[in-house]
Design an enzyme around this catalytic site. Structure first.
Site, PDB file in Angstrom:
ATOM      1  N   ASP A 139      -4.199   0.757  -9.605  1.00  0.00           N
ATOM      2  CA  ASP A 139      -5.614   0.401  -9.766  1.00  0.00           C
ATOM      3  C   ASP A 139      -5.947   0.139 -11.232  1.00  0.00           C
ATOM      4  O   ASP A 139      -6.659  -0.816 -11.559  1.00  0.00           O
ATOM      5  CB  ASP A 139      -6.503   1.528  -9.224  1.00  0.00           C
ATOM      6  N   GLU A 179       0.836  -1.216   0.000  1.00  0.00           N
ATOM      7  CA  GLU A 179       0.000   0.000   0.000  1.00  0.00           C
ATOM      8  C   GLU A 179       0.858   1.249   0.000  1.00  0.00           C
ATOM      9  O   GLU A 179       1.830   1.343   0.754  1.00  0.00           O
ATOM     10  CB  GLU A 179      -0.903  -0.036   1.235  1.00  0.00           C
ATOM     11  N   TYR A 190      -3.774  12.313   0.607  1.00  0.00           N
ATOM     12  CA  TYR A 190      -3.072  11.422  -0.333  1.00  0.00           C
ATOM     13  C   TYR A 190      -1.921  12.194  -0.984  1.00  0.00           C
ATOM     14  O   TYR A 190      -0.776  11.729  -1.020  1.00  0.00           O
ATOM     15  CB  TYR A 190      -4.052  10.909  -1.402  1.00  0.00           C
ATOM     16  N   SER A 197     -25.740   7.557 -15.106  1.00  0.00           N
ATOM     17  CA  SER A 197     -25.162   6.642 -14.130  1.00  0.00           C
ATOM     18  C   SER A 197     -26.258   6.159 -13.194  1.00  0.00           C
ATOM     19  O   SER A 197     -27.208   6.901 -12.909  1.00  0.00           O
ATOM     20  CB  SER A 197     -24.095   7.379 -13.326  1.00  0.00           C
ATOM     21  N   GLY A 255     -13.831   2.465  -2.002  1.00  0.00           N
ATOM     22  CA  GLY A 255     -12.384   2.363  -2.178  1.00  0.00           C
ATOM     23  C   GLY A 255     -11.981   1.107  -2.929  1.00  0.00           C
ATOM     24  O   GLY A 255     -10.865   0.619  -2.787  1.00  0.00           O
ATOM     25  N   LEU A 256     -12.904   0.565  -3.737  1.00  0.00           N
ATOM     26  CA  LEU A 256     -12.602  -0.655  -4.494  1.00  0.00           C
ATOM     27  C   LEU A 256     -12.320  -0.322  -5.960  1.00  0.00           C
ATOM     28  O   LEU A 256     -12.475  -1.150  -6.843  1.00  0.00           O
ATOM     29  CB  LEU A 256     -13.758  -1.661  -4.369  1.00  0.00           C
ATOM     30  N   SER A 257     -11.909   0.926  -6.198  1.00  0.00           N
ATOM     31  CA  SER A 257     -11.478   1.371  -7.530  1.00  0.00           C
ATOM     32  C   SER A 257     -12.580   1.454  -8.566  1.00  0.00           C
ATOM     33  O   SER A 257     -12.357   1.165  -9.743  1.00  0.00           O
ATOM     34  CB  SER A 257     -10.355   0.493  -8.074  1.00  0.00           C
ATOM     35  N   SER A 258     -13.763   1.883  -8.131  1.00  0.00           N
ATOM     36  CA  SER A 258     -14.783   2.125  -9.159  1.00  0.00           C
ATOM     37  C   SER A 258     -14.313   3.246 -10.087  1.00  0.00           C
ATOM     38  O   SER A 258     -14.691   3.280 -11.259  1.00  0.00           O
ATOM     39  CB  SER A 258     -16.133   2.460  -8.529  1.00  0.00           C
TER      40      SER A 258
HETATM   41  C1  GLA Z   1      -5.201   4.626  -4.343  1.00  0.00           C
HETATM   42  C2  GLA Z   1      -4.432   5.019  -5.609  1.00  0.00           C
HETATM   43  C3  GLA Z   1      -3.356   3.975  -5.950  1.00  0.00           C
HETATM   44  C4  GLA Z   1      -2.486   3.640  -4.739  1.00  0.00           C
HETATM   45  C5  GLA Z   1      -3.345   3.372  -3.510  1.00  0.00           C
HETATM   46  C6  GLA Z   1      -2.519   3.202  -2.263  1.00  0.00           C
HETATM   47  O1  GLA Z   1      -5.944   3.466  -4.583  1.00  0.00           O
HETATM   48  O2  GLA Z   1      -5.312   5.119  -6.701  1.00  0.00           O
HETATM   49  O3  GLA Z   1      -2.580   4.447  -7.035  1.00  0.00           O
HETATM   50  O4  GLA Z   1      -1.548   4.661  -4.499  1.00  0.00           O
HETATM   51  O5  GLA Z   1      -4.291   4.407  -3.270  1.00  0.00           O
HETATM   52  O6  GLA Z   1      -1.765   2.036  -2.333  1.00  0.00           O
END
Ligand code: GLA
Length: 366
Positions: free
Chosen positions: A156, A18, A210, A52, A108-111
């Site tokens: 992601d 991470e 971030y 959407s 936080g699952l990359s939608s």
């Molecule tokens: C988010 C960002 C990724 C990565 C993670 C932390 O998901 O999109 O690029 O930096 O945080 O690991």
């Protein structure tokens, strides 16, 4: 309708590694069996319309010449993708886009990566842009960093594009383009499952925090004279004077070692060892990198109390989801334990779901 093209793109969990993808370290995400669907049809009037199924999302419309700052809210990911394509010289003449998500919102699952990469893939098909996966990943990343304003790494996007069923993707982010290798996951054969606890928490500090972590890591690498902070040796924390930079560096170098340990444990099917490494990663993210939050910490504690072999927050942090490795017969106890702890804090009920490693983005016939 043959003129409509459809892509299904999974979300992802990061098993471990991470905040390493912008530090030149190894990361180990997997695509999951929850997807975002993008349906797209070409237009020729310079207009983009997006619908959407997100709660409260109305139709959004903007021109193909859209610029950062001209669209906000949920549609920034779509607008950012059109903008990022144009920035690379791939102009489209317009599109109607329909987005349907089976990922819990804000989990936080990359939608976001699923959405940007899905739209880029669909437009690539419709307009014959000839983009390869690396370019689609870069377009997705550019949309987020240049348009949405989150200076993310590439983990992601690569995970949602390149994942394969039953495997995680080991990504070496020190190379450009990043090197990837599938890692077979066999915990299900050995009677275990991976659980996601979507906390429902989203802290407004998140975006700025971030960027702040990223900036701190870059500063630490510069002070140490390194290209990437993940190259730091054990002496690094002694050489740095600033306590915050020391702590960030401690996370990066211990997490880098943990990824290697996790890959080793996975290859030996040493699940208790993998669990211990996952839990240690959480402690490092909580104490040294300081990107956890009470909801994530309680989710991890409750999972461990309910007998999980290991648990950790996954993704950027400050909310979103935790993961836990546990036996299928313990999932219900885990769910009850997490819900009880959340109820005691008067937090809303988290979503607890079993996920499986799935294939990355793919076109689906209509
Ligand atoms: C988010 C960002 C990724 C990565 C993670 C932390 O998901 O999109 O690029 O930096 O945080 O690991």
């Amino acid at each position: 309708m043959t003129d409509v093209c459809r892509w299904d793109v999974p979300g992802r969990v990061n098993l471990i590694g991470e905040h390493l993808d912008y530090n030149g370290g190894p990361v180990l995400p997997m695509a999951i069996d929850r997807t975002v669907t993008v349906k797209a049809r070409a237009r020729d009037d310079g207009q983009v319309n997006v619908w959407s199924d997100l709660p409260g999302a109305a139709k959004a419309s903007f021109p193909t010449t859209v610029q950062p700052g001209e669209v906000d809210g949920w549609a920034t990911y779509a607008a950012g993708t059109i903008w990022a394509l144009a920035e690379r010289g791939h102009t489209v003449t317009g599109a109607d886009l329909v987005l349907e998500s089976r990922l819990p919102p804000g989990s936080g699952l990359s939608s976001s990566a699923a959405t940007t990469c899905g739209i880029a893939s669909a437009l690539d098909d419709l307009f014959g842009l000839g983009l390869d996966r690396t370019t689609i990943a870069l377009v997705g990343q550019h949309a987020e960093s240049g348009f949405v304003g989150a200076p993310v790494g590439l983990m992601d996007q690569i995970a949602v594009l390149e994942g394969t069923a039953g495997h995680a993707v080991l990504i070496d982010t020190s190379e450009t383009p990043h090197l990837t290798r599938p890692v077979e996951l066999e915990w299900e054969e050995d009677g275990l499952v991976l659980v996601v606890i979507a906390t429902g928490a989203h802290h407004s500090l998140a975006d700025g925090e971030y960027a702040a972590r990223r900036e701190e890591c870059e500063r630490a690498a510069e002070e140490l004279g390194l290209e990437w902070l993940a190259q730091a040796g054990l002496d690094a924390t002694v050489r740095l004077e600033d306590e915050t930079l020391k702590a960030r560096t401690r996370h990066v170098l211990t997490e880098t070692a943990r990824v290697r340990g996790a890959v080793n444990a996975i290859s030996r099917r040493a699940w208790p060892q993998l669990g211990t490494i996952l839990t240690a990663s959480h402690a490092s993210l909580r104490d040294d990198f300081q990107v956890s939050c009470p909801e994530l910490d309680v989710a991890v504690e409750a999972a461990l109390e309910a007998g999980a072999l290991g648990a950790r927050m996954t993704g950027g942090g400050f909310g979103g989801s935790a993961i836990a490795l546990t036996a299928p017969e313990q999932v219900q106890a885990l769910r009850e334990r997490v819900e009880a702890r959340y109820l005691a804090h008067q937090w809303s009920r988290p979503e607890v779901m079993v996920v499986h490693a799935a294939d990355g983005a793919h076109q689906v016939p209509n």
